[in-house]
Write a protein that holds these residues in place. Sequence first.
Motif, short mmCIF file in Angstrom:
data_model
loop_
_atom_site.label_atom_id
_atom_site.label_comp_id
_atom_site.label_asym_id
_atom_site.label_seq_id
_atom_site.Cartn_x
_atom_site.Cartn_y
_atom_site.Cartn_z
N LYS A 43 0.81 -1.25 0.15
CA LYS A 43 0.22 0.02 0.18
C LYS A 43 0.83 1.22 0.01
O LYS A 43 0.35 2.29 -0.53
CB LYS A 43 -0.93 -0.03 1.23
N LEU A 44 1.84 1.11 0.53
CA LEU A 44 2.87 2.11 0.42
C LEU A 44 3.64 2.30 -0.92
O LEU A 44 3.64 3.44 -1.59
CB LEU A 44 4.39 1.96 1.35
N LEU A 45 3.73 1.24 -1.53
CA LEU A 45 4.18 1.37 -2.83
C LEU A 45 3.24 1.70 -3.91
O LEU A 45 3.69 2.62 -5.08
CB LEU A 45 4.60 -0.02 -3.64
N ILE A 46 1.94 1.58 -3.51
CA ILE A 46 0.88 2.25 -4.30
C ILE A 46 0.98 3.89 -4.26
O ILE A 46 0.93 4.61 -5.52
CB ILE A 46 -0.55 1.90 -3.94
N GLY A 47 1.37 4.31 -3.12
CA GLY A 47 1.36 5.72 -3.12
C GLY A 47 2.50 6.21 -3.95
O GLY A 47 2.50 7.21 -4.47
N LEU A 48 3.60 5.41 -3.80
CA LEU A 48 4.77 6.01 -4.45
C LEU A 48 4.66 5.94 -6.02
O LEU A 48 5.25 6.47 -6.84
CB LEU A 48 6.10 5.08 -4.11
N THR A 49 3.78 4.91 -6.49
CA THR A 49 3.51 4.76 -7.68
C THR A 49 2.71 5.95 -8.27
O THR A 49 2.99 6.60 -9.52
CB THR A 49 2.91 3.59 -8.20
N ARG A 50 2.04 6.36 -7.50
CA ARG A 50 1.06 7.67 -7.69
C ARG A 50 1.84 8.97 -7.69
O ARG A 50 1.77 9.53 -9.05
CB ARG A 50 -0.09 7.91 -6.53
N VAL A 51 2.90 9.06 -6.97
CA VAL A 51 3.61 10.04 -7.08
C VAL A 51 4.59 10.01 -8.59
O VAL A 51 4.80 11.02 -9.18
CB VAL A 51 4.82 10.23 -6.01
N ARG A 52 4.91 8.93 -8.75
CA ARG A 52 5.90 8.73 -9.74
C ARG A 52 5.23 9.16 -11.32
O ARG A 52 5.66 9.66 -12.13
CB ARG A 52 6.35 7.20 -10.12
N VAL A 53 3.93 8.69 -11.32
CA VAL A 53 2.99 8.99 -12.70
C VAL A 53 2.74 10.46 -12.61
O VAL A 53 2.54 10.99 -13.80
CB VAL A 53 1.99 8.00 -12.92
N LEU A 54 2.35 11.08 -11.48
CA LEU A 54 1.88 12.28 -11.50
C LEU A 54 2.98 13.20 -11.81
O LEU A 54 2.87 14.69 -12.22
CB LEU A 54 1.38 12.69 -10.10
N THR A 55 4.31 12.97 -11.70
CA THR A 55 5.49 13.88 -11.99
C THR A 55 5.80 13.90 -13.27
O THR A 55 6.82 14.41 -14.07
CB THR A 55 6.72 13.51 -11.31
N ARG A 56 4.97 13.09 -14.35
CA ARG A 56 5.36 12.78 -15.85
C ARG A 56 4.35 13.24 -16.59
O ARG A 56 3.12 13.22 -16.24
CB ARG A 56 5.70 11.43 -16.13
N SER A 57 4.57 13.86 -17.79
CA SER A 57 3.57 14.53 -18.74
C SER A 57 2.96 13.18 -19.44
O SER A 57 3.48 12.09 -19.58
CB SER A 57 4.11 15.39 -19.65
N ASP A 58 1.74 13.30 -19.70
CA ASP A 58 1.07 12.54 -20.63
C ASP A 58 1.67 11.88 -21.73
O ASP A 58 1.87 10.70 -22.11
CB ASP A 58 -0.36 12.82 -21.03
N HIS A 59 2.45 12.89 -22.54
CA HIS A 59 3.03 12.34 -23.71
C HIS A 59 4.19 11.69 -23.34
O HIS A 59 4.59 10.70 -23.94
CB HIS A 59 3.51 13.85 -24.52
N ASP A 60 5.20 12.15 -22.46
CA ASP A 60 6.20 11.30 -21.92
C ASP A 60 5.80 9.80 -21.55
O ASP A 60 6.46 8.94 -21.97
CB ASP A 60 6.52 11.79 -20.82
N ILE A 61 4.67 9.68 -20.91
CA ILE A 61 4.24 8.39 -20.35
C ILE A 61 3.74 7.53 -21.73
O ILE A 61 4.40 6.32 -21.44
CB ILE A 61 2.88 8.61 -19.48
#
Length: 495
Positions: free
Chosen positions: A180-198
């Motif tokens: 459940k901690l990793l879910i939070g970290l994954t959330r942070v990781r994707v939110l710091t990237r642009s849609d195009h980059d993802i």
Amino acid sequence: MDYLISQQRHPMPLATALSLPFSSSLLLRSFENFKSVVKPPNAVSVHAPTPNENSNHQNSNKTNERVIVIGAGLAGLAAATRLQTDNVPFLLLEASDDVGGRVRTDFVDGFTLDRGFQIFITAYPEAQKLLDYNALDLQRFYSGAQVYYDGRFHIVADPLRHFSDALRSLMNPIGTVFDKLLIGLTRVRVLTRSDHDILTSGDDIKTIDLLRSRIGFSESILDRFFRPFFGGIFFDRELETTSRLFNFVFKVLALGDNTLPKNGISAIPHQLAGKLDKNSIRLNSRVVSIDYDSEEEGIVVVNLQNGETLKSDLGVILAIEEFDAMKILSGKIDVGQIKMPVRSTVCLYFSVDSDKVPVKDPVLFLNGSGRGIVNNMFFASNVAPSYAPRGKALVSVSLIGIYDNVSDEELVELVVKEMSDWFGEASVRWWRYLRMYRIGFAQPNQCPPSDLMKDPRLKLGMYICGDYVTSATFDGALVSGRRAVEALMKDRAKV
């Protein structure tokens, strides 16, 4: 689950389905005949030629100084919207009797039945530019899910929206505290990237490999949460879909709400079509082939099933399913190979008296048990009360796969038995079967290696769009329509 394709086998036709998701490529059937399918309250009036009208056009070969868009699904509607915004004349042709493609709704005896399980995520960036959310009157799901495991339900909640529920769920068996901690970290990781980059860079590996090897989730949370939840989004419980699509969907889920329009999922394409010039949309106009004029350079010839011939010197945009595009262009333009297997699903609807619904929350239920055939279900009228008439409730159950070797009767029986294990036989015995959607082509297969930003230009004057060109989501379809027009306009500027 974002959105899917459907075609009735009885006398009727889907990213994200969370969804979720619909054309001649669809395989849909039901073992009952239904008499009361009516036009949706949000339906738009467009030009639908009668047989007599069609016969008057059979010898027509006049060159049209307008773009011809083939297919009025989300991609085609987005293309037409962009053309109208840029004051470019267009003609939108649709083979069926209504706009929407995969995104269709049936209205049966007061119930609102979306053709396949489809959920609209409010954080889709392209959708935010094109749609009026207030007019859609979006009805929200609970931000989380109830997971059926070991004979009971366990909650998984978004801690930013339901903190107390998330806190109580820390010690449940749906993954470890570290998961459940990793879910939070994954959330942070994707939110710091642009849609195009993802969507265009970084890892292009299977989602299961990203979750297991790169991030480090345990097998318990993979099997009990990620497989039913994201497997239901991609119609792929093995989670072989590209990690790029997973990252994009995870990001929009973190930013937005899962919703249903009050008047059904078809309210989305009807809103788009309602803003277009109705004289530029023709229903019941199936295209059978496309050619290039042998005498006039740059002229594209569109041949309709009724014998009519249309010509365009501005260009043609193919906004139809990948299978149909390959068939129409066969021997003329190579559009590549379809990646197999394609994604399929079955959606069943039941009605029940509203006072006999075992749960009143607008929540999605997931099968984390590893047994049975149901992947996910929900009480649709808990989310959107308008989906059922007064005093009644609507139940939606979704399976992954087509189950083509199982009869409708047997499939209904299996689902009712499994739901009785979940909610108790005393509750489920009151359910009454309404309709089944067997959807043979719900989404394209987007396993790695992937290209979620394909070039829409096939050659000068010929362009493609659809979720197989971008990402298999509502947003991907809308983006692909815009990009096809941008490519066309760029080519015309050069000419």
